[in-house]
Design a protein around this motif. Structure first.
Motif, PDB file in Angstrom:
ATOM      1  N   THR A  48       0.743  -0.932  -0.168  1.00 36.28           N
ATOM      2  CA  THR A  48       0.221  -0.100  -0.106  1.00 36.28           C
ATOM      3  C   THR A  48       0.881   1.156  -0.069  1.00 36.28           C
ATOM      4  O   THR A  48       2.220   0.745   0.233  1.00 36.28           O
ATOM      5  CB  THR A  48      -1.156   0.699   1.268  1.00 36.28           C
ATOM      6  OG1 THR A  48      -1.735   1.380   1.306  1.00 36.28           O
ATOM      7  CG2 THR A  48      -0.521   0.444   2.702  1.00 36.28           C
ATOM      8  N   SER A  50       3.088   4.597   0.806  1.00 32.73           N
ATOM      9  CA  SER A  50       3.348   4.710   2.433  1.00 32.73           C
ATOM     10  C   SER A  50       2.536   6.204   3.122  1.00 32.73           C
ATOM     11  O   SER A  50       2.777   6.301   4.135  1.00 32.73           O
ATOM     12  CB  SER A  50       5.088   5.244   1.972  1.00 32.73           C
ATOM     13  OG  SER A  50       4.954   6.443   1.502  1.00 32.73           O
ATOM     14  N   TRP A  55       0.986   1.028  10.027  1.00 33.41           N
ATOM     15  CA  TRP A  55       1.104  -0.300  10.998  1.00 33.41           C
ATOM     16  C   TRP A  55       1.925  -0.878  11.740  1.00 33.41           C
ATOM     17  O   TRP A  55       2.476  -0.825  11.016  1.00 33.41           O
ATOM     18  CB  TRP A  55      -0.514  -1.539   9.959  1.00 33.41           C
ATOM     19  CG  TRP A  55      -1.751  -0.655   9.581  1.00 33.41           C
ATOM     20  CD1 TRP A  55      -2.358   0.215   9.356  1.00 33.41           C
ATOM     21  CD2 TRP A  55      -3.203  -2.462   9.569  1.00 33.41           C
ATOM     22  NE1 TRP A  55      -3.587   0.143   8.967  1.00 33.41           N
ATOM     23  CE2 TRP A  55      -3.642  -1.431   9.025  1.00 33.41           C
ATOM     24  CE3 TRP A  55      -2.593  -3.598   9.332  1.00 33.41           C
ATOM     25  CZ2 TRP A  55      -4.631  -1.835   7.947  1.00 33.41           C
ATOM     26  CZ3 TRP A  55      -3.688  -3.949   8.794  1.00 33.41           C
ATOM     27  CH2 TRP A  55      -5.087  -3.290   8.540  1.00 33.41           C
ATOM     28  N   ASP A  58       4.429  -2.919   8.962  1.00 36.38           N
ATOM     29  CA  ASP A  58       4.476  -2.139   7.903  1.00 36.38           C
ATOM     30  C   ASP A  58       6.601  -2.042   7.592  1.00 36.38           C
ATOM     31  O   ASP A  58       7.376  -1.591   8.293  1.00 36.38           O
ATOM     32  CB  ASP A  58       4.135  -1.373   7.570  1.00 36.38           C
ATOM     33  CG  ASP A  58       2.826  -0.976   7.577  1.00 36.38           C
ATOM     34  OD1 ASP A  58       2.443  -1.891   7.423  1.00 36.38           O
ATOM     35  OD2 ASP A  58       2.528   0.922   7.072  1.00 36.38           O
ATOM     36  N   ARG A  76       2.267  -4.286   3.759  1.00 34.94           N
ATOM     37  CA  ARG A  76       1.688  -4.378   5.067  1.00 34.94           C
ATOM     38  C   ARG A  76       1.676  -6.101   5.323  1.00 34.94           C
ATOM     39  O   ARG A  76       1.066  -6.645   5.562  1.00 34.94           O
ATOM     40  CB  ARG A  76       0.585  -4.036   4.639  1.00 34.94           C
ATOM     41  CG  ARG A  76      -0.216  -3.673   6.430  1.00 34.94           C
ATOM     42  CD  ARG A  76      -1.384  -2.593   5.972  1.00 34.94           C
ATOM     43  NE  ARG A  76      -0.525  -1.235   6.368  1.00 34.94           N
ATOM     44  CZ  ARG A  76      -1.317  -0.546   6.371  1.00 34.94           C
ATOM     45  NH1 ARG A  76      -2.475   0.040   5.982  1.00 34.94           N
ATOM     46  NH2 ARG A  76      -0.505   0.805   6.703  1.00 34.94           N
ATOM     47  N   LYS A  79      -1.522  -7.793   6.879  1.00 36.98           N
ATOM     48  CA  LYS A  79      -2.105  -7.837   5.645  1.00 36.98           C
ATOM     49  C   LYS A  79      -2.345  -9.389   4.570  1.00 36.98           C
ATOM     50  O   LYS A  79      -1.526  -9.626   3.911  1.00 36.98           O
ATOM     51  CB  LYS A  79      -3.361  -7.158   4.581  1.00 36.98           C
ATOM     52  CG  LYS A  79      -4.011  -6.205   5.575  1.00 36.98           C
ATOM     53  CD  LYS A  79      -4.663  -5.838   4.543  1.00 36.98           C
ATOM     54  CE  LYS A  79      -5.678  -4.740   5.545  1.00 36.98           C
ATOM     55  NZ  LYS A  79      -7.091  -4.674   4.317  1.00 36.98           N
TER      56      LYS A  79
END
Length: 131
Positions: A48, A50, A55, A58, A76, A79
């Protein structure tokens, strides 16, 4: 069937956990060999921007050109998804230094899962053919 390996960065229709929508986005392949050959599946981690709220776990992608990414991004590690390869397209590789950080988070997370189980279940999961 496309040939993917761990640490490939691919573009996929990534599933969302909070809504029934899929959007084509980058992802990092973390397991391909066994699940790809046997079931045509990949285990992937979401990548994703930045700019999104960070999270825990990361990992910043250090070389966007090598990764095939157009903007500053993070892996991430929280995920993970299992996807079919049919709509996947390879776009790059995760740099070596970033692989170490991603591996560390995955190992720490999975070690926590394994240590929370009774010893008998761990032995069965490691080798289901043992008596």
């Amino acid at each position: 069937m496309p040939d993917f390996r761990a640490w490939d960065i691919i573009k996929i229709p990534f599933p969302y956990t909070n809504r029934p929508v899929r959007e084509r986005r980058p992802a990092l392949v973390v397991a391909a060999d066994g699940v790809l050959k046997l079931q045509g599946l990949l285990w992937v981690l979401m990548i994703t921007s930045s700019e999104n709220r960070p999270w825990s776990g990361d990992v910043a992608v250090s070389d966007l050109g090598m990764a095939g990414l157009p903007a500053p991004s993070v892996v991430r590690t929280a995920k993970i998804a299992t996807i079919e390869t049919k709509e996947s397209e390879r776009i790059g590789d995760l740099p070596d230094a970033d692989r170490i950080a991603v591996s560390r988070y995955i190992q720490e997370t999975m070690a926590g899962v394994v240590h929370d189980q009774p010893r008998e279940q761990i032995r069965i999961q490691q080798d289901p053919h043992q008596a």
